[in-house]
Structure formats: structure tokens, C-alpha cells
Design a protein around this motif. Structure first.
Motif, PDB file in Angstrom:
ATOM      1  N   PRO A  40     -35.360  80.652  19.504  1.00  0.00           N
ATOM      2  CA  PRO A  40     -34.552  81.742  19.389  1.00  0.00           C
ATOM      3  C   PRO A  40     -35.123  83.035  20.329  1.00  0.00           C
ATOM      4  O   PRO A  40     -34.300  83.802  20.973  1.00  0.00           O
ATOM      5  N   GLU A  41     -36.494  83.209  20.489  1.00  0.00           N
ATOM      6  CA  GLU A  41     -36.977  84.141  21.157  1.00  0.00           C
ATOM      7  C   GLU A  41     -36.523  84.413  22.575  1.00  0.00           C
ATOM      8  O   GLU A  41     -36.644  85.270  23.504  1.00  0.00           O
ATOM      9  N   TRP A  42     -36.147  83.156  23.219  1.00  0.00           N
ATOM     10  CA  TRP A  42     -35.720  83.263  24.732  1.00  0.00           C
ATOM     11  C   TRP A  42     -34.284  83.878  24.740  1.00  0.00           C
ATOM     12  O   TRP A  42     -34.056  84.124  25.771  1.00  0.00           O
ATOM     13  N   LEU A  43     -33.451  83.887  23.776  1.00  0.00           N
ATOM     14  CA  LEU A  43     -32.204  84.366  23.690  1.00  0.00           C
ATOM     15  C   LEU A  43     -31.951  85.868  22.951  1.00  0.00           C
ATOM     16  O   LEU A  43     -30.953  86.482  23.051  1.00  0.00           O
ATOM     17  N   GLN A  44     -33.090  86.489  22.535  1.00  0.00           N
ATOM     18  CA  GLN A  44     -32.940  87.460  21.716  1.00  0.00           C
ATOM     19  C   GLN A  44     -32.818  88.630  22.872  1.00  0.00           C
ATOM     20  O   GLN A  44     -33.274  88.668  23.894  1.00  0.00           O
ATOM     21  N   ALA A  45     -31.813  89.798  22.661  1.00  0.00           N
ATOM     22  CA  ALA A  45     -31.734  91.000  23.544  1.00  0.00           C
ATOM     23  C   ALA A  45     -32.274  92.002  22.711  1.00  0.00           C
ATOM     24  O   ALA A  45     -31.757  92.504  21.809  1.00  0.00           O
ATOM     25  N   THR A  46     -33.395  92.534  23.419  1.00  0.00           N
ATOM     26  CA  THR A  46     -34.147  93.599  22.566  1.00  0.00           C
ATOM     27  C   THR A  46     -34.376  94.816  23.490  1.00  0.00           C
ATOM     28  O   THR A  46     -35.011  94.710  24.634  1.00  0.00           O
ATOM     29  N   PRO A  47     -34.127  95.827  23.312  1.00  0.00           N
ATOM     30  CA  PRO A  47     -33.227  96.394  22.123  1.00  0.00           C
ATOM     31  C   PRO A  47     -31.542  95.956  22.618  1.00  0.00           C
ATOM     32  O   PRO A  47     -31.304  95.729  23.737  1.00  0.00           O
ATOM     33  N   PHE A  48     -30.917  95.710  21.502  1.00  0.00           N
ATOM     34  CA  PHE A  48     -29.491  95.399  21.875  1.00  0.00           C
ATOM     35  C   PHE A  48     -28.578  96.541  21.806  1.00  0.00           C
ATOM     36  O   PHE A  48     -28.477  97.269  21.213  1.00  0.00           O
ATOM     37  N   ALA A  72     -22.300  82.256  27.235  1.00  0.00           N
ATOM     38  CA  ALA A  72     -22.385  83.343  26.275  1.00  0.00           C
ATOM     39  C   ALA A  72     -23.271  84.409  26.585  1.00  0.00           C
ATOM     40  O   ALA A  72     -22.907  85.722  26.541  1.00  0.00           O
ATOM     41  N   VAL A  73     -24.628  84.007  27.324  1.00  0.00           N
ATOM     42  CA  VAL A  73     -25.761  85.165  27.584  1.00  0.00           C
ATOM     43  C   VAL A  73     -26.148  84.820  29.118  1.00  0.00           C
ATOM     44  O   VAL A  73     -27.097  85.354  29.199  1.00  0.00           O
ATOM     45  N   ARG A  74     -25.585  84.138  29.783  1.00  0.00           N
ATOM     46  CA  ARG A  74     -26.048  83.964  31.217  1.00  0.00           C
ATOM     47  C   ARG A  74     -27.513  83.442  31.463  1.00  0.00           C
ATOM     48  O   ARG A  74     -28.166  83.919  32.351  1.00  0.00           O
ATOM     49  N   LYS A  75     -27.897  82.801  30.374  1.00  0.00           N
ATOM     50  CA  LYS A  75     -29.242  82.144  30.657  1.00  0.00           C
ATOM     51  C   LYS A  75     -29.169  80.882  30.714  1.00  0.00           C
ATOM     52  O   LYS A  75     -28.568  80.011  29.456  1.00  0.00           O
ATOM     53  N   ARG A  76     -29.806  80.018  31.600  1.00  0.00           N
ATOM     54  CA  ARG A  76     -30.063  78.762  31.693  1.00  0.00           C
ATOM     55  C   ARG A  76     -31.011  78.079  30.995  1.00  0.00           C
ATOM     56  O   ARG A  76     -32.199  78.474  30.935  1.00  0.00           O
ATOM     57  N   VAL A  77     -30.771  77.275  30.013  1.00  0.00           N
ATOM     58  CA  VAL A  77     -31.765  76.584  29.244  1.00  0.00           C
ATOM     59  C   VAL A  77     -32.291  75.261  29.801  1.00  0.00           C
ATOM     60  O   VAL A  77     -31.571  74.359  30.295  1.00  0.00           O
ATOM     61  N   LEU A 111     -29.649  89.713  17.989  1.00  0.00           N
ATOM     62  CA  LEU A 111     -30.521  90.012  17.178  1.00  0.00           C
ATOM     63  C   LEU A 111     -31.696  89.124  16.809  1.00  0.00           C
ATOM     64  O   LEU A 111     -32.903  89.516  16.841  1.00  0.00           O
ATOM     65  N   THR A 112     -31.325  87.616  16.438  1.00  0.00           N
ATOM     66  CA  THR A 112     -32.249  87.017  16.021  1.00  0.00           C
ATOM     67  C   THR A 112     -32.501  85.868  17.148  1.00  0.00           C
ATOM     68  O   THR A 112     -33.342  84.980  17.057  1.00  0.00           O
ATOM     69  N   GLY A 113     -31.511  85.918  18.171  1.00  0.00           N
ATOM     70  CA  GLY A 113     -31.554  84.614  19.069  1.00  0.00           C
ATOM     71  C   GLY A 113     -31.199  83.373  18.634  1.00  0.00           C
ATOM     72  O   GLY A 113     -31.210  82.191  19.501  1.00  0.00           O
ATOM     73  N   GLY A 141     -35.587  78.377  29.349  1.00  0.00           N
ATOM     74  CA  GLY A 141     -36.192  77.126  29.192  1.00  0.00           C
ATOM     75  C   GLY A 141     -37.823  77.525  29.457  1.00  0.00           C
ATOM     76  O   GLY A 141     -38.501  76.681  28.513  1.00  0.00           O
ATOM     77  N   ASP A 142     -38.255  78.605  30.032  1.00  0.00           N
ATOM     78  CA  ASP A 142     -39.567  78.946  30.425  1.00  0.00           C
ATOM     79  C   ASP A 142     -39.922  79.931  29.898  1.00  0.00           C
ATOM     80  O   ASP A 142     -41.053  80.538  30.054  1.00  0.00           O
ATOM     81  N   GLY A 143     -39.020  80.623  28.806  1.00  0.00           N
ATOM     82  CA  GLY A 143     -39.351  81.768  28.506  1.00  0.00           C
ATOM     83  C   GLY A 143     -39.211  83.102  29.310  1.00  0.00           C
ATOM     84  O   GLY A 143     -39.394  84.169  28.954  1.00  0.00           O
ATOM     85  N   ALA A 144     -38.614  82.699  30.743  1.00  0.00           N
ATOM     86  CA  ALA A 144     -38.465  84.032  31.516  1.00  0.00           C
ATOM     87  C   ALA A 144     -36.974  84.310  31.291  1.00  0.00           C
ATOM     88  O   ALA A 144     -36.296  83.874  30.639  1.00  0.00           O
ATOM     89  N   GLY A 145     -36.603  85.237  32.270  1.00  0.00           N
ATOM     90  CA  GLY A 145     -35.400  85.733  32.033  1.00  0.00           C
ATOM     91  C   GLY A 145     -35.398  87.243  31.444  1.00  0.00           C
ATOM     92  O   GLY A 145     -36.084  87.663  30.609  1.00  0.00           O
ATOM     93  N   ASP A 146     -34.622  88.040  32.107  1.00  0.00           N
ATOM     94  CA  ASP A 146     -34.501  89.455  31.610  1.00  0.00           C
ATOM     95  C   ASP A 146     -33.963  89.827  30.314  1.00  0.00           C
ATOM     96  O   ASP A 146     -32.794  89.053  29.985  1.00  0.00           O
TER      97      ASP A 146
END
Length: 793
Positions: free
Chosen positions: A774-782, A762-767, A653-655, A437-442
Motif C-alpha cells: 500500500p505505501e507504494w501507492l499512497q498519495a501524501t498529502p492528497f 488509475a495512478v500512473r505507477k508501474r508495479v 489515502l491508504t494505498g 515495485g521498488d518503492g520509487a515514484g513521486d
């Protein structure tokens, strides 16, 4: 019952207005025209907050083709409107508080001339300090937007000793949630046709959810008796709460009375965005604690709601949110405080769900987080805390008792989607502590501890960059306006002189299928045929006060009204037939086409009966929506319960998140209209998908950055092409006399937390913030990994 055409059998009926809508033959109010019609346009402020130093309309007045230019000086009555607090100026005189504020209006021969006339009106402003953040507006040194202060409404609900209870909790979670400024995005934007009649009356063809309330407000503005105003309001191309409040009506009415000619006024989409209502953006901070067995013992909530420049129903929405942040759970120690705050942002108001969507997103998020702390299944966590039959409502009030909460829990627990949810397992992709939710997260990418896990190929997507998850949520949703708010109901049945059975109600049809539902009730309760009926709604000259078509109340009130009318109206029809035919009352009954004998033979058609009697048979009922005796304004008595499970796909890829499957279990009493019931849940869930994934009318510096639908993404058929199953739970206790509960809102209120839970699985990130960017959930690089079980529950 799983709702579909096969399960509903003969009750699955084509809507009476369906053919006209799908063929395009049905005429909306904004499609209308009249001889000698002028075009109306409204000049709105270019400043979000400023003093008006001067206003000059001379150039516009002298423009050929312009017939009227009006300002605040031309309002004969109250220069203000608002259902609850009439303080929004029809025209601003000395100060503007948002960029939708009206300064003047013109009536001209054409759109082009009207627009040019607006450009000739000269307004000189002195900018004032801008308040676009409600927390800044609450500070003591903030400039006052209204004389009474910048806080429209303050709510509190407390019980027990929360601070002491938190000290004894085994687990405590604290989180802040943000929800967006969502647009109603109706197909037909605000508008209408305003006709001054030869007899001095005014006829208003304009979209509303409560024509009699519009008439009352217009009467105050125009300074003429209500009886001199006729509001015709159906059919409407969508509302969802957005047309509950006045919008263009004051301007069209004033221009029509000034020019003595019909005036058509229709907002463009940009004007609708600028001046129309939106869902209240809210910041909700929660602290929730439980014991070692998962029983929630302490709950603390702070709500800050951005109500924008004016009140409309901002206080009532906050009341509803305050009630629903406690929701379906029994908690001994509670401390809730809420603030609806004025800002120089666009006006927030009534919207499908009415504050419940924001509240339930936060509340259900807390349940998921506590379950994770306890390491138990989150659905089991809910069961341990659900209200049971006999428990009071969220505010400690007496409510109509049902088993709805547990019924929807059990129904969802055995649904196909829930089969895939298993208790949490550690995986290489575990980053549970991160918050999307705050854009944080690895982000994933180093192949190590923070990489995302991929669904197994067995039933999973073919693309390795797509992961899936399943989540669930539950809600109880209050219907009606609540304690202490006038909530009238009633209707009229008539055997008219032409033999038609008229059902006359003060409701409006704005796409929700009210006409179809009323038709089905009359057929099933009374035995009439569809061809026997004439449904009369949306005309203040002829309808009784049935209350507003809002708050999930119309279906319930129609059902109750028809039940009340049934004995008297049926008896009078049968008695008149018996007198004409000499038959015994016990030997005759109502049927399609007319009154029939015991073997179904026709004795008298309705038109024959109408011709034989001296005057029409008329029966009317008046009553109020059921309310709790608990003396807290806004507290509800009737509730609908809903549980939902969703499956999502997250593209790493897109989030982007896509909802692929939904399962709704809804306990709302008897299904009055299967097709309408299903349509309401499906439609509400579509709106909730937008609320969750894409919709936010972004503002900056008091101005909308979103100006049209090219920068505002609502779900389309491609976003809603997954399966949606709806299980209707119709059981009510034997003593319950309230019949069907409304389902117009409940399909929209708990999808967001279910999607958030599925995304976490799915991705272990709390919203924590909607819509999910989408950028909160992108995995870069995948980097794909070996398939593991990603279900987190």
C-alpha cells in the motif's frame, strides 16, 4: 457461453459431496481416530543452516507416556524423499539446511506429553554461513548446500539472433519483476492417521495428490514392499499442489511401525508454515523489443528461482516458467535462461500455476510497457503478436492446434469491462516513468505535475480519494506433465455384484470437484443416473494408476478414459441384457436405473442384470497423457487459453487496492461440469488476488516472520464480493480428440498483470513487485483535482 445457473440449465448440479461439506458432516482424514491411538510430533531444527554436533534423546525416551522416540538411526530404508530427487532427509543426521528440517519424532499418549518430550531432546549445533539470497548462493565462493552445487537446475532456450535483433528494434523495454513466497493456506493442514494392521501391513490415511507415488516413496523409506502399504487419501481439505509431495507421512508411518499402535499426526498452522511448501519466489529480468508496427522481434529473459533447501519439483517449476515467459506470442529472436537455486530458506515447490503465475506477470508487464512506448492500445499490441492456428508452441514444439488465443482475445475485446479502456491520454497525474515495485515514484500532493487524477463522478466512486482503473492480460497455460516425464492415465468401469456402476480411478478429491465432474460425465456420456453410480478413488489397494491429480490433467484424463471405455463397456452391458431378454441389440439402450427399450421402458435394472450374470462386467483402459514429439523435457502439447479484464479501486489515502470486477474468457474445450468450471475460475482468481495484493510469507535470516494467519492475509469474502463473469469458449477443431482441457490453474495465472495494468491506469505507477504494498501507492498529502479521463489502456 457465459457460465451461470441459468445458462447451464439441467447441467447445473449439486455436488455429491456438497451437503457433507457445508453441513460439517464430512470427515477429513485429520478428523479420524482409532482405539489405542498415540499422538505423533516432529522436532524440527532451530537453525537455518548448521552442523549437528550431538543429539541426545535419553530424557525424552524415559518420559512416562512416551512410547517411541526416533531419529535418522531408526529409518530402515532410504533416509530421503522427494518426487523427482529424493534427497530431502526424513531425519537430518549431520547437517540442517532450513528451519523445517526434521531431527527426531515422538509418539506419546497426548499432545501435551508429545510436546514436552520434544523439549527434552537435546541438540547441539554449529552454525554455518547462511545463504538466504539465491544470487549470493550462485557466487563461486558460496558455501555448498549440496554436493552437486547450489544450482538445482539450469534452463536455456534460444532461437534466432536476439542481440542483433535488439539493435534493429524501434522500442526496447527492460524491467525486473519480483514475485512473493505464497502459502497454499489450505483449510486442512498436513496430517493423517497411520495404522499398523494385524497382517503386518500399514494403512496410511493422509492427504496427497498421488497416493501411488506416496506409496512408492514410503516403500523406499520403510524398506517394505509397496503391496504392504495402503494409502487412502480422500477427501482432503485443500491442496493446490502443497500436498503433492510427502509431508508428515514418513514420520507417522515410522512411529506406527515402531510402536505397533495407530499414530495420529497433524501439523499446527505454525508447523505447516515452517515445514510446508510455498510458491517459488522469483526474480525475472526481461528485455523486450519491437518494430515500429508493434511486432515483437527480440525477447531476453533471466529467471532466478529460490527453491529453498531441497529440490522437490523446483526443476520442473523452472522448466514451466521458462516455457511460459515466451507464452502466447510469436517472437523470432528469443534468449531465455533460468536458474533454480538452493538457499537456506523454506522449501519452495509445486503450487497452482506451477511457475506460470510468475512468468505471465512479467511477460504481460512487458507488453503493456511496449504499447505505451508505441502509443497504441495494449490489447491491440497483444493481437498483433498472438500465436495463430498452425503456429508452434512457446519452445518451438508441435502442439494441439486450436484458435484459443485469438478466441479469448476477441471475447474479452467485446466484454463489458473492456469498453472502459481507451488509448492513453496525458493527464496532470501522469508519472508513467515511476515504478511502484521498488518503492520509487513521486507522490501526489503538491497539486502540480505529479498529482493523481480522479475518476469522474459519472459512475465513479463517491469518495474523491478513490480512483479506478481497468486492466487486462492474456495467457496460454500448458496442461499435463510435459515431454519426457511419466504421465500415465487410465481407469476402470465395473458392473458390481450389487448393481452399482463403479468408476474406479487413481485420483484424489481435494476440493476441486473431481467426483462431481466424473459423475456428470458418466451421466451424459453413458446415460446412467446419479443413483446408479459408485465412484471409487483415493485408495491404492483398489485403484489403477491414473497418474497424479495435478497439472490441470485429471478432467482431461477422465474424459479420455471414459471415451475409450464407452464402446466396450456399453456393448458388454447391452449384450448381456440381450442374452437375458431376447431383445435385439438395436432395440435396447442404457438409461437411468437400467437397460431400457426403444420407448424408454425398463427391461432390466442394473441390479437385476448383476444378479443374472456369472461374474461382474469389468472394463479397463491404460494410456498416457498426450505429449508433443518435440524432444525437450517438460514441453507441453495441450494448452488452455485465458484472457481476463479487471476493474480496481485504489484508495489514495491508504494505498489499498480492491478488485471490484472480473471478466474471464477461457478457451478450454467442452465444459464438463459448469458449476465446477466456474468454481475453479473463481477459486483460482481468489488465490491470485492474494498473490497480487496481500500474500507473502516473509523470511529473514532463514526464519519465517510469518508464523500464523494473524500476520498472513488471504482474501476473504469481503475482498471477493465484486462481480466475476466467466465466458467459456467450448469450440475445438473438428479433428481434435482431446476433449476438455483443465481449468484448475488457469484462473489464477493472469490476474496479477491485469491488476498491475489497472493500477497503472488509475495512478500512473508501474508495479514490478508483488504483492503490491500500500505505501507504494499512497498519495501524501492528497489533493483532489478536477475530474479527468484516467484510462491508460
Amino acid at each position: 457461453m457465459l457460465l451461470n445457473k441459468e445458462s447451464s440449465g439441467k447441467r447445473w448440479r449439486t455436488r455429491p459431496d456438497g451437503q457433507g461439506k457445508v453441513s460439517g458432516k464430512l470427515q477429513y482424514l485429520t478428523d479420524m481416530s482409532a482405539d489405542g491411538m498415540l499422538i505423533g510430533r516432529v522436532l524440527r531444527s532451530h537453525q537455518a543452516h548448521a552442523r549437528i554436533l550431538s543429539l541426545n534423546t535419553e530424557k525424552a525416551v524415559s518420559l512416562p507416556g512416551v512410547y517411541a522416540v526416533i531419529t535418522h538411526e531408526d529409518v530402515p530404508g532410504l533416509n530421503g524423499f522427494g518426487i523427482a530427487l529424493p534427497h530431502q532427509p526424513v531425519f537430518c543426521s549431520d547437517r540442517v539446511r532450513y528451519t523445517g528440517d526434521a531431527i527426531a519424532a515422538v509418539a506419546a499418549d497426548s499432545d501435551e506429553i508429545a510436546e514436552y518430550a520434544l523439549s527434552l531432546i537435546e541438540v547441539e549445533y554449529e552454525p554455518l554461513p547462511l545463504l538466504d539470497d539465491p544470487e549470493e548462493a550462485m557466487k563461486k565462493d558460496a558455501i555448498l548446500l549440496h554436493a552437486e552445487g547450489n544450482v538445482l537446475h539450469h534452463t536455456e532456450y534460444r532461437k534466432g539472433e536476439p542481440e542483433t535483433a535488439f539493435q534493429n528494434c524501434c522500442h526496447v523495454v527492460e524491467e525486473t519483476y519480483w514475485t512473493p513466497r505464497q502459502m497454499h493456506t489450505y483449510m486442512e493442514t498436513e496430517g493423517g492417521l497411520f495404522i499398523p494392521e494385524d497382517n503386518g501391513r500399514l494403512t496410511v490415511y493422509s492427504a496427497t495428490q498421488h497416493g501411488l507415488m506416496d506409496r512408492k516413496q514410503l516403500s523406499r523409506i520403510l524398506d517394505i514392499p509397496e503391496e504392504d502399504i495402503r494409502v487412502i487419501s480422500s477427501p482432503i481439505g485443500g491442496s493446490f499442489g502443497g500436498k503433492d509431495e510427502l509431508n508428515v507421512q514418513p514420520y507417522g508411518a515410522l512411529l506406527a511401525l515402531r510402536t505397533r499402535r495407530p499414530v495420529r499426526l497433524h501439523n499446527s498452522r505454525t508447523e505447516s508454515i515452517r515445514a510446508g511448501l510455498k510458491r517459488h519466489p522469483m526474480k525475472i529480468t526481461m528485455k523486450t523489443g519491437c518494430d515500429s508496427e508493434g511486432e515483437i522481434t527480440a525477447h531476453q529473459v533471466r529467471i532466478i528461482s529460490d527453491t529453498g533447501a531441497y529440490a522437490t519439483l523446483g526443476a520442473e517449476v523452472l522448466n514451466f516458467a521458462t516455457e511460459h515467459v515466451v507464452g502466447p506470442y510469436m517472437i523470432d529472436h528469443v534468449d531465455v535462461e533460468g536458474f533454480a537455486v538452493y538457499t537456506n530458506n523454506g522449501v519452495s515447490g509445486e503450487f497452482r500455476g506451477f511457475g506460470g503465475n510468475q512468468a505471465i506477470f512479467a511477460l504481460e508487464g512487458q507488453l503493456d510497457r511496449l504499447a505505451e512506448q508505441l502509443k497504441i492500445d495494449p490489447w491491440e499490441m497483444r493481437r498483433r503478436n498472438l500465436r495463430k492456428y498452425g503456429d508452434p508452441g512457446p519452445l518451438g514444439q508441435e502442439i494441439a492446434q486450436t484458435n484459443g488465443a485469438m478466441q479469448v482475445w476477441e471475447a474479452l475485446a467485446s466484454s463489458p469491462l473492456m469498453e472502459g479502456i481507451t488509448p492513453q491520454k496525458e493527464s496532470a497525474g501522469d508519472s508513467a516513468g515511476d515504478s511502484a515495485g521498488d518503492g520509487a515514484g513521486d507522490s501526489a500532493g503538491d497539486g502540480g505535475e505529479d498529482s493523481f487524477a480522479i475518476s469522474s463522478a459519472n459512475g465513479g466512486p463517491a469518495e474523491p480519494w478513490i480512483v479506478t482503473g481497468t486492466g487486462a492480460a492474456i495467457a496460454m497455460h500448458g496442461a499435463g506433465l510435459g515431454y519426457g516425464i511419466p504421465d500415465p492415465a487410465g481407469g476402470r468401469l465395473v458392473l458390481a455384484l450389487d448393481g452399482k456402476i463403479e468408476a474406479v480411478f487413481g485420483y484424489e478429491e481435494f476440493g476441486q470437484g473431481l467426483i462431481a465432474t466424473m459423475e456428470q460425465m458418466l451421466i451424459e456420456q453413458y446415460g446412467f443416473g446419479a443413483e446408479d453410480l459408485r465412484i471409487v478413488i483415493g485408495d491404492t489397494d483398489v485403484v489403477p494408476d491414473s497418474g497424479s491429480s495435478t497439472a490441470s490433467r485429471a478432467t482431461s484424463m477422465m474424459w479420455m478414459a471414459l471415451k475409450r471405455l464407452h464402446p466396450d463397456f456399453t456393448a458388454r452391458l447391452l449384450e448381456a441384457t440381450a442374452a437375458e431378454t431376447g431383445k435385439e441389440l438395436e432395440a435396447i439402450k442404457l438409461g437411468p436405473g437400467g437397460i431400457r427399450g426403444q420407448n424408454g421402458e425398463m427391461l432390466l435394472s442394473y441390479i437385476e442384470l448383476a444378479r443374472r450374470i456369472a461374474q461382474p462386467i469389468v472394463c479397463e483402459t491404460k494410456f498416457n497423457y498426450p505429449t508433443t514429439p518435440h524432444e525437450r523435457v517438460g514441453a507441453h502439447f495441450l494448452y488452455t487459453y485465458s484472457a481476463i479484464a479487471v476493474k480496481v479501486e485504489v484508495n489514495l489515502l491508504t494505498g489499498r487496492v480492491r478488485v471490484t470486477d472480473q471478466y474471464h474468457a477461457v478457451a478450454a474445450g467442452p465444459v464438463a461440469n459448469p458449476q465446477g468450471y466456474l468454481g475453479q475460475i473463481e477459486g483460482g482468481s481468489s488465490m491470485a488476488v492474494g498473490f497480487t495484493l496481500s500474500e507473502d510469507a516473509v523470511m529473514s535470516g532463514g526464519n519465517y516472520l510469518t508464523k500464523n494467519l494473524d500476520t498472513y492475509l488471504v482474501p476473504t469474502i469481503s475482498d471477493m464480493n465484486g462481480s466475476i463473469q466467466v465466458q467459456a469458449i467450448e469450440d475445438l477443431p473438428e479433428h481434435d480428440t482431446y476433449g476438455p482441457r483443465g481449468v484448475g490453474e488457469v484462473g489464477s495465472v493472469n490476474l496479477a498483470p491485469a491488476v498491475a495494468s489497472a493500477v497503472y491506469q488509475a495512478v500512473r505507477k508501474r508495479v514490478t513487485r508483488l504483492p503490491i504494498e500500500p505505501e507504494w501507492l499512497q498519495a501524501t498529502p492528497f489533493i483532489p483535482q478536477k475530474a479527468v479521463n484516467t484510462h491508460a489502456g
